[in-house]
Motif scaffolding. Structure first.
Motif, PDB file in Angstrom:
ATOM      1  N   UNK A  30       7.117  -0.559 -16.510  1.00 43.91           N
ATOM      2  CA  UNK A  30       5.919  -0.231 -17.222  1.00 43.91           C
ATOM      3  C   UNK A  30       4.681  -0.702 -16.468  1.00 43.91           C
ATOM      4  N   UNK A  31       5.026  -1.657 -15.328  1.00 44.92           N
ATOM      5  CA  UNK A  31       3.813  -1.808 -14.425  1.00 44.92           C
ATOM      6  C   UNK A  31       3.607  -1.105 -13.413  1.00 44.92           C
ATOM      7  N   UNK A  32       4.511  -0.126 -13.015  1.00 43.48           N
ATOM      8  CA  UNK A  32       4.476   0.594 -11.996  1.00 43.48           C
ATOM      9  C   UNK A  32       4.921   2.143 -12.306  1.00 43.48           C
ATOM     10  N   UNK A  33       4.372   2.619 -13.451  1.00 49.30           N
ATOM     11  CA  UNK A  33       5.036   3.621 -13.777  1.00 49.30           C
ATOM     12  C   UNK A  33       5.211   4.969 -13.009  1.00 49.30           C
ATOM     13  N   UNK A  34       4.417   4.989 -11.673  1.00 44.85           N
ATOM     14  CA  UNK A  34       4.428   6.197 -10.571  1.00 44.85           C
ATOM     15  C   UNK A  34       5.344   5.906  -9.562  1.00 44.85           C
ATOM     16  N   UNK A  35       6.133   4.620  -9.527  1.00 47.41           N
ATOM     17  CA  UNK A  35       6.878   4.130  -8.490  1.00 47.41           C
ATOM     18  C   UNK A  35       8.383   4.518  -8.820  1.00 47.41           C
ATOM     19  N   UNK A  36       8.983   5.106  -7.654  1.00 46.30           N
ATOM     20  CA  UNK A  36      10.491   5.616  -7.952  1.00 46.30           C
ATOM     21  C   UNK A  36      11.246   4.198  -7.793  1.00 46.30           C
TER      22      UNK A  36
ATOM     23  N   UNK B 217       0.851  -1.066   0.024  1.00 50.12           N
ATOM     24  CA  UNK B 217       0.011   0.000  -0.044  1.00 50.12           C
ATOM     25  C   UNK B 217       0.946   1.192  -0.067  1.00 50.12           C
ATOM     26  N   UNK B 218       0.729   2.021  -1.044  1.00 45.95           N
ATOM     27  CA  UNK B 218       1.544   3.338  -1.196  1.00 45.95           C
ATOM     28  C   UNK B 218       3.020   3.242  -0.976  1.00 45.95           C
ATOM     29  N   UNK B 219       3.522   2.296  -1.569  1.00 47.14           N
ATOM     30  CA  UNK B 219       4.862   2.060  -1.728  1.00 47.14           C
ATOM     31  C   UNK B 219       5.670   3.438  -2.239  1.00 47.14           C
ATOM     32  N   UNK B 220       6.800   3.636  -1.123  1.00 53.39           N
ATOM     33  CA  UNK B 220       7.563   4.683  -1.354  1.00 53.39           C
ATOM     34  C   UNK B 220       8.504   4.772  -2.342  1.00 53.39           C
ATOM     35  N   UNK B 221       9.115   3.506  -2.697  1.00 52.77           N
ATOM     36  CA  UNK B 221      10.146   3.660  -3.530  1.00 52.77           C
ATOM     37  C   UNK B 221      10.452   2.006  -3.481  1.00 52.77           C
ATOM     38  N   UNK B 222      11.304   1.954  -4.480  1.00 50.70           N
ATOM     39  CA  UNK B 222      11.910   0.503  -4.724  1.00 50.70           C
ATOM     40  C   UNK B 222      13.413   0.452  -5.035  1.00 50.70           C
ATOM     41  N   UNK B 223      14.195   0.088  -4.583  1.00 51.36           N
ATOM     42  CA  UNK B 223      15.667   0.110  -4.616  1.00 51.36           C
ATOM     43  C   UNK B 223      16.104  -1.555  -4.819  1.00 51.36           C
ATOM     44  N   UNK B 224      16.558  -2.029  -6.073  1.00 48.26           N
ATOM     45  CA  UNK B 224      17.054  -3.321  -6.291  1.00 48.26           C
ATOM     46  C   UNK B 224      18.330  -3.376  -6.456  1.00 48.26           C
ATOM     47  N   UNK B 225      18.917  -3.978  -5.391  1.00 46.90           N
ATOM     48  CA  UNK B 225      20.483  -4.303  -5.405  1.00 46.90           C
ATOM     49  C   UNK B 225      20.787  -5.477  -6.134  1.00 46.90           C
TER      50      UNK B 225
END
Length: 312
Positions: free
Chosen positions: A117-123, A93-101
Motif C-alpha cells: 500500500x505504501x509503494x503501489x507502483x513498486x514491483x 531513487x527510481x527503485x526497479x524492484x524489491x525482492x524480500x527473501x
C-alpha cells in the motif's frame, strides 16, 4: 559424479544433537511462530538493536540513497516486517524492484502487506527460501542494471566469522561485480547492555528460544517438555558473542523420530550465536568475502553500525 541428497529436517536435527556439543541450527528458530515472537523481541525496551538501526537508516536516508544510486533492485535477506525496508525504499531513487527473501511465509506476507500500500507502483516479488543456501531469484534481478542486497538487523552475527565470510561471498556472487550490500551489524559494548538485550524482563526471548522445542514436537513428533528446559543467554567476551542455549533442568530422555536422546541435568543445547564486531574486525571479514567498504554510519552512542559495501 553422484550428488549427495539434501538432509531432511530430521537428519539435520539428529546430526546436530549427536555432536560433541549438542546444538541446533539457528534457522530453525524462525518458523512462523518464532518469526512473530522475534518481532515482539524487537519491541522490548532492552533490545536496542532495532530502534538504533532504524534511527541510523532514517537519519542518513539521503546519504544511503546516494550510495545505492538510481534504478536499483533491492534484494532483502531476511525480510522482517518491512519497517526498516520502508525507510530504505522511500529514500531510493527510481527503485526497479524489491525482492524480500525469508524462510517464513508469515513473515513474507507481513512484509509485502505492509509495503504494497505504501509503494503501489513498486514491483514486489517475495521469495520463500532459506537464504543461507543457493537461492533462485526472479527475472527482476536478472534484468536489473544494479542489484543491491539489504541485510539489516545484525543478523550477520548469527554466523561464525568464517561462515559469515562464505555467506557474504555468496551475496557478492548474487549481486555481481559492482553490486551493493547495505548491511547492519552490532558493535561490541558493555556486557551488561548485551546481556539485558537477550534476557528481556518480559521473557519474550525465552519464549522465542523455547518455541524451537515446540516446533520439533509439532514437525518431527518429538516429545520435548518445554517446562523442563530453561533459556540461558550469556555473553562470551573471549569470543565476542552472545550464546543462546536451552538448558535441561533434569535428567531426561527425549524421543525424536523414534530416536532417543539423553540429556543430563545442566546440559545445554546451543541454539544461536550473535557475534558482536568492531568496525575493523567487520571490514576484515567483508574484505575476505570480496567486498569494499564505501560508507559507514554509526549512532552517537556507537551501539550499532550500518555500512554500504560494493562487490569487487
Amino acid at each position: 559424479m553422484p550428488t549427495t541428497a539434501p538432509k531432511t529436517l530430521l537428519d539435520e536435527v539428529c546430526d546436530s544433537l549427536c555432536s560433541d556439543r549438542p546444538h541446533l541450527p539457528c534457522k530453525l528458530l524462525y518458523d512462523d511462530a518464532g518469526s512473530e515472537l522475534f518481532e515482539r523481541i524487537c519491541d522490548q525496551p532492552e533490545y536496542y538493536q532495532t530502534r538504533t538501526e532504524q534511527k541510523i537508516l532514517r537519519d542518513n536516508a539521503r546519504s544511503i540513497a546516494d550510495e545505492v544510486g538510481p534504478d536499483a533492485v533491492l534484494v532483502e535477506y531476511g525480510a522482517g516486517s518491512g519497517v526498516k525496508t520502508e525507510t530504505v525504499l522511500g529514500a531510493m531513487r527510481d527503485c526497479a524492484g524489491y525482492v524480500p527473501l525469508d524462510i517464513s511465509t508469515w513473515m513474507l506476507d507481513t512484509c509485502a502487506g505492509h509495503l504494497r500500500p505504501k509503494f503501489p507502483e513498486l514491483r514486489i516479488e517475495p521469495v520463500r527460501a532459506d537464504y543461507t543456501q543457493p537461492v533462485t531469484l526472479p527475472d527482476t534481478v536478472d534484468d536489473a542494471d544494479n542489484v543491491v542486497a539489504f541485510f539489516p538487523g545484525g543478523t550477520i552475527g548469527n554466523f561464525t566469522p568464517p561462515k559469515a565470510t562464505r555467506f557474504l561471498a555468496n551475496i557478492a556472487s548474487t549481486v555481481g561485480g559492482g553490486g551493493g550490500l547495505l548491511i547492519g551489524f552490532d558493535l561490541r559494548k558493555d556486557p551488561l547492555t548485551l546481556h539485558a538485550a537477550y534476557n528481556d524482563a518480559a521473557g519474550v526471548t525465552a519464549e522465542f528460544n523455547l518455541n524451537l522445542l515446540r516446533r520439533l514436537n509439532r514437525e518431527l513428533d518429538a516429545d520435548f517438555d518445554p517446562e523442563l528446559w530453561r533459556h540461558y543467554a550469556p555473553y562470551n567476551p573471549g569470543k565476542g558473542r552472545i550464546e543462546m542455549h536451552l538448558v535441561s533442568l533434569a535428567h531426561q530422555t527425549v524421543t525424536i523420530g523414534n530416536r532417543p536422546f539423553h540429556f543430563r541435568r545442566g546440559e545445554s543445547i546451543h541454539t544461536e550465536n550473535s557475534y558482536k564486531y568492531t568496525r575493523p574486525g567487520f571490514a576484515e571479514v567483508a574484505d575476505d568475502a570480496g567486498w569494499d567498504v564505501q560508507h559507514t554510519w554509526v549512532d552517537q552512542n556507537e551501539l550499532f553500525c550500518v555500512e554500504y559495501l560494493t562487490a569487487r
